[in-house]
Design a protein around this motif. Structure first.
Motif, PDB file in Angstrom:
ATOM      1  N   CYS A  91       0.872  -1.182   0.000  1.00  0.00           N
ATOM      2  CA  CYS A  91       0.000   0.000   0.000  1.00  0.00           C
ATOM      3  C   CYS A  91       0.904   1.225   0.000  1.00  0.00           C
ATOM      4  O   CYS A  91       1.906   1.277   0.725  1.00  0.00           O
ATOM      5  CB  CYS A  91      -0.926   0.016   1.208  1.00  0.00           C
ATOM      6  N   VAL A  92       0.551   2.190  -0.822  1.00  0.00           N
ATOM      7  CA  VAL A  92       1.335   3.411  -1.022  1.00  0.00           C
ATOM      8  C   VAL A  92       0.637   4.577  -0.330  1.00  0.00           C
ATOM      9  O   VAL A  92      -0.597   4.689  -0.372  1.00  0.00           O
ATOM     10  CB  VAL A  92       1.500   3.680  -2.531  1.00  0.00           C
ATOM     11  N   PHE A  93       1.433   5.443   0.284  1.00  0.00           N
ATOM     12  CA  PHE A  93       0.907   6.612   0.994  1.00  0.00           C
ATOM     13  C   PHE A  93       1.648   7.870   0.540  1.00  0.00           C
ATOM     14  O   PHE A  93       2.787   7.801   0.090  1.00  0.00           O
ATOM     15  CB  PHE A  93       1.080   6.445   2.505  1.00  0.00           C
ATOM     16  N   GLY A  94       1.004   9.025   0.701  1.00  0.00           N
ATOM     17  CA  GLY A  94       1.580  10.285   0.239  1.00  0.00           C
ATOM     18  C   GLY A  94       2.237  11.128   1.312  1.00  0.00           C
ATOM     19  O   GLY A  94       2.570  12.283   1.057  1.00  0.00           O
ATOM     20  N   ILE A  98       6.205  13.447   8.406  1.00  0.00           N
ATOM     21  CA  ILE A  98       5.670  13.405   9.773  1.00  0.00           C
ATOM     22  C   ILE A  98       5.715  11.954  10.249  1.00  0.00           C
ATOM     23  O   ILE A  98       4.962  11.104   9.767  1.00  0.00           O
ATOM     24  CB  ILE A  98       4.247  13.987   9.836  1.00  0.00           C
ATOM     25  N   GLU A  99       6.623  11.674  11.180  1.00  0.00           N
ATOM     26  CA  GLU A  99       6.922  10.297  11.564  1.00  0.00           C
ATOM     27  C   GLU A  99       5.707   9.571  12.147  1.00  0.00           C
ATOM     28  O   GLU A  99       5.507   8.382  11.881  1.00  0.00           O
ATOM     29  CB  GLU A  99       8.071  10.269  12.580  1.00  0.00           C
ATOM     30  N   ASP A 100       4.895  10.272  12.943  1.00  0.00           N
ATOM     31  CA  ASP A 100       3.701   9.624  13.522  1.00  0.00           C
ATOM     32  C   ASP A 100       2.772   9.114  12.430  1.00  0.00           C
ATOM     33  O   ASP A 100       2.153   8.057  12.585  1.00  0.00           O
ATOM     34  CB  ASP A 100       2.939  10.601  14.424  1.00  0.00           C
ATOM     35  N   HIS A 101       2.655   9.860  11.329  1.00  0.00           N
ATOM     36  CA  HIS A 101       1.797   9.436  10.216  1.00  0.00           C
ATOM     37  C   HIS A 101       2.359   8.161   9.580  1.00  0.00           C
ATOM     38  O   HIS A 101       1.616   7.221   9.277  1.00  0.00           O
ATOM     39  CB  HIS A 101       1.706  10.538   9.162  1.00  0.00           C
ATOM     40  N   ARG A 102       3.673   8.136   9.392  1.00  0.00           N
ATOM     41  CA  ARG A 102       4.278   6.963   8.764  1.00  0.00           C
ATOM     42  C   ARG A 102       4.111   5.729   9.647  1.00  0.00           C
ATOM     43  O   ARG A 102       3.836   4.635   9.153  1.00  0.00           O
ATOM     44  CB  ARG A 102       5.755   7.203   8.454  1.00  0.00           C
ATOM     45  N   GLU A 103       4.278   5.908  10.960  1.00  0.00           N
ATOM     46  CA  GLU A 103       4.126   4.776  11.876  1.00  0.00           C
ATOM     47  C   GLU A 103       2.693   4.234  11.848  1.00  0.00           C
ATOM     48  O   GLU A 103       2.470   3.018  11.904  1.00  0.00           O
ATOM     49  CB  GLU A 103       4.510   5.191  13.300  1.00  0.00           C
ATOM     50  N   TRP A 104       1.716   5.146  11.755  1.00  0.00           N
ATOM     51  CA  TRP A 104       0.312   4.717  11.684  1.00  0.00           C
ATOM     52  C   TRP A 104       0.077   3.904  10.414  1.00  0.00           C
ATOM     53  O   TRP A 104      -0.553   2.849  10.447  1.00  0.00           O
ATOM     54  CB  TRP A 104      -0.601   5.950  11.706  1.00  0.00           C
ATOM     55  N   CYS A 105       0.597   4.389   9.302  1.00  0.00           N
ATOM     56  CA  CYS A 105       0.442   3.679   8.017  1.00  0.00           C
ATOM     57  C   CYS A 105       1.103   2.306   8.079  1.00  0.00           C
ATOM     58  O   CYS A 105       0.549   1.304   7.604  1.00  0.00           O
ATOM     59  CB  CYS A 105       1.053   4.492   6.878  1.00  0.00           C
ATOM     60  N   ARG A 106       2.284   2.274   8.658  1.00  0.00           N
ATOM     61  CA  ARG A 106       3.014   1.006   8.740  1.00  0.00           C
ATOM     62  C   ARG A 106       2.233  -0.010   9.576  1.00  0.00           C
ATOM     63  O   ARG A 106       2.191  -1.197   9.244  1.00  0.00           O
ATOM     64  CB  ARG A 106       4.394   1.250   9.339  1.00  0.00           C
ATOM     65  N   ALA A 107       1.609   0.452  10.663  1.00  0.00           N
ATOM     66  CA  ALA A 107       0.830  -0.457  11.509  1.00  0.00           C
ATOM     67  C   ALA A 107      -0.343  -1.060  10.748  1.00  0.00           C
ATOM     68  O   ALA A 107      -0.653  -2.248  10.903  1.00  0.00           O
ATOM     69  CB  ALA A 107       0.331   0.289  12.751  1.00  0.00           C
ATOM     70  N   GLN A 115       3.518  -4.565   2.257  1.00  0.00           N
ATOM     71  CA  GLN A 115       4.591  -3.589   2.362  1.00  0.00           C
ATOM     72  C   GLN A 115       3.987  -2.195   2.463  1.00  0.00           C
ATOM     73  O   GLN A 115       2.909  -1.932   1.922  1.00  0.00           O
ATOM     74  CB  GLN A 115       5.498  -3.656   1.132  1.00  0.00           C
ATOM     75  N   CYS A 116       4.695  -1.310   3.142  1.00  0.00           N
ATOM     76  CA  CYS A 116       4.255   0.082   3.310  1.00  0.00           C
ATOM     77  C   CYS A 116       5.247   0.968   2.572  1.00  0.00           C
ATOM     78  O   CYS A 116       6.440   0.977   2.888  1.00  0.00           O
ATOM     79  CB  CYS A 116       4.225   0.424   4.794  1.00  0.00           C
ATOM     80  N   ILE A 117       4.769   1.708   1.565  1.00  0.00           N
ATOM     81  CA  ILE A 117       5.660   2.492   0.716  1.00  0.00           C
ATOM     82  C   ILE A 117       5.254   3.967   0.740  1.00  0.00           C
ATOM     83  O   ILE A 117       4.082   4.295   0.561  1.00  0.00           O
ATOM     84  CB  ILE A 117       5.636   1.965  -0.732  1.00  0.00           C
ATOM     85  N   HIS A 118       6.253   4.821   0.950  1.00  0.00           N
ATOM     86  CA  HIS A 118       6.057   6.272   0.930  1.00  0.00           C
ATOM     87  C   HIS A 118       6.992   6.867  -0.123  1.00  0.00           C
ATOM     88  O   HIS A 118       8.145   7.202   0.172  1.00  0.00           O
ATOM     89  CB  HIS A 118       6.370   6.884   2.301  1.00  0.00           C
ATOM     90  N   PRO A 119       6.539   7.018  -1.355  1.00  0.00           N
ATOM     91  CA  PRO A 119       7.424   7.501  -2.431  1.00  0.00           C
ATOM     92  C   PRO A 119       7.986   8.902  -2.211  1.00  0.00           C
ATOM     93  O   PRO A 119       9.020   9.245  -2.790  1.00  0.00           O
ATOM     94  CB  PRO A 119       6.532   7.475  -3.676  1.00  0.00           C
ATOM     95  N   LEU A 120       7.303   9.715  -1.402  1.00  0.00           N
ATOM     96  CA  LEU A 120       7.734  11.106  -1.210  1.00  0.00           C
ATOM     97  C   LEU A 120       8.499  11.309   0.092  1.00  0.00           C
ATOM     98  O   LEU A 120       8.843  12.455   0.435  1.00  0.00           O
ATOM     99  CB  LEU A 120       6.514  12.048  -1.218  1.00  0.00           C
TER     100      LEU A 120
END
Length: 217
Positions: A91-94, A98-107, A115-120
């Motif tokens: 799943c890709v996120f934009g 902001i680390e808290d946002h990335r941790e939420w997505c990863r969870a 897999q958790c992917i953040h292209p930006l």
């Protein structure tokens, strides 16, 4: 890689999609979290019919995921598990930095086995905004935070002039801190521009939003 994207409809989502397609990856769906009561996307407030038109133009299936709010994360995980069962690997996120946002997505991805992917991730915020404009994406300003921007920004296409005005005001021109939100209606990954209409402006005190609807045919 087969992927779904957590798609708000805004500029960072479409730039993340652009990067994934540029890398040769295959989109399987636009996962949009929908406010069950309002029948609009959470946070950006994009109505479902406009989202359907956007998905049709992108030629990527829309995966609307309704939530009342309290079950937001569990409903998203259910949709991610269903996507994995259909062959999605990530799943890709934009999100940008902001680390808290990335941790939420990863969870959420960990719970679904994706897999958790953040292209930006960790890209300069101004660079992201300038790239979106330079690539030719049409991103309409959908919401503004009233203390930061006037309602006259609503309904306008994000361009260099608006970015310069935001910079003059001392704002984050990427809007990553909630200064404004956009909805992308055209550009390189769209197969055709999405016809839309700007209607009434709604003032909620802290924020204002313009009602952007799919144009009637």
């Amino acid at each position: 890689m087969n992927f779904v994207i957590s798609y708000s409809g805004g500029k960072d989502s479409v730039l993340s999609l652009h990067k994934m397609l540029e890398g040769g990856h295959t989109p399987m769906g636009l996962l949009v979290m929908v406010n069950q009561e309002q029948q609009r996307s959470w946070f950006h407030g994009v109505d479902l019919e406009l989202l359907r038109q956007i998905a049709a133009s992108l030629e990527i299936p829309l995966l609307p995921c309704e939530s009342g709010g309290e079950d937001y994360h569990t409903r998203m995980e259910e949709t991610l598990r269903a996507a994995k069962a259909q062959g999605a690997e990530a799943c890709v996120f934009g999100d940008i930095d902001i680390e808290d946002h990335r941790e939420w997505c990863r969870a959420r991805c960990d719970a679904a086995g994706l897999q958790c992917i953040h292209p930006l991730w960790q890209r300069d915020r101004l660079d992201n905004t300038n790239e979106i404009i330079a690539l030719g994406y049409q991103c309409v300003i959908k919401c503004v935070r009233n203390k930061d921007l006037p309602q006259s920004f609503l309904g306008r296409i994000l361009d260099a002039e608006l970015v310069a005005e935001m910079a003059k005001r001392g704002l984050d021109v990427c809007g990553e801190n909630g200064e404004y939100h956009t909805v992308a209606v055209g550009g390189p990954v769209f197969h055709r521009p999405v016809a839309y209409e700007c209607k009434e402006i709604l003032d909620f005190g802290n924020i204002s939003a313009i009602n952007i609807c799919a144009a009637k045919r």
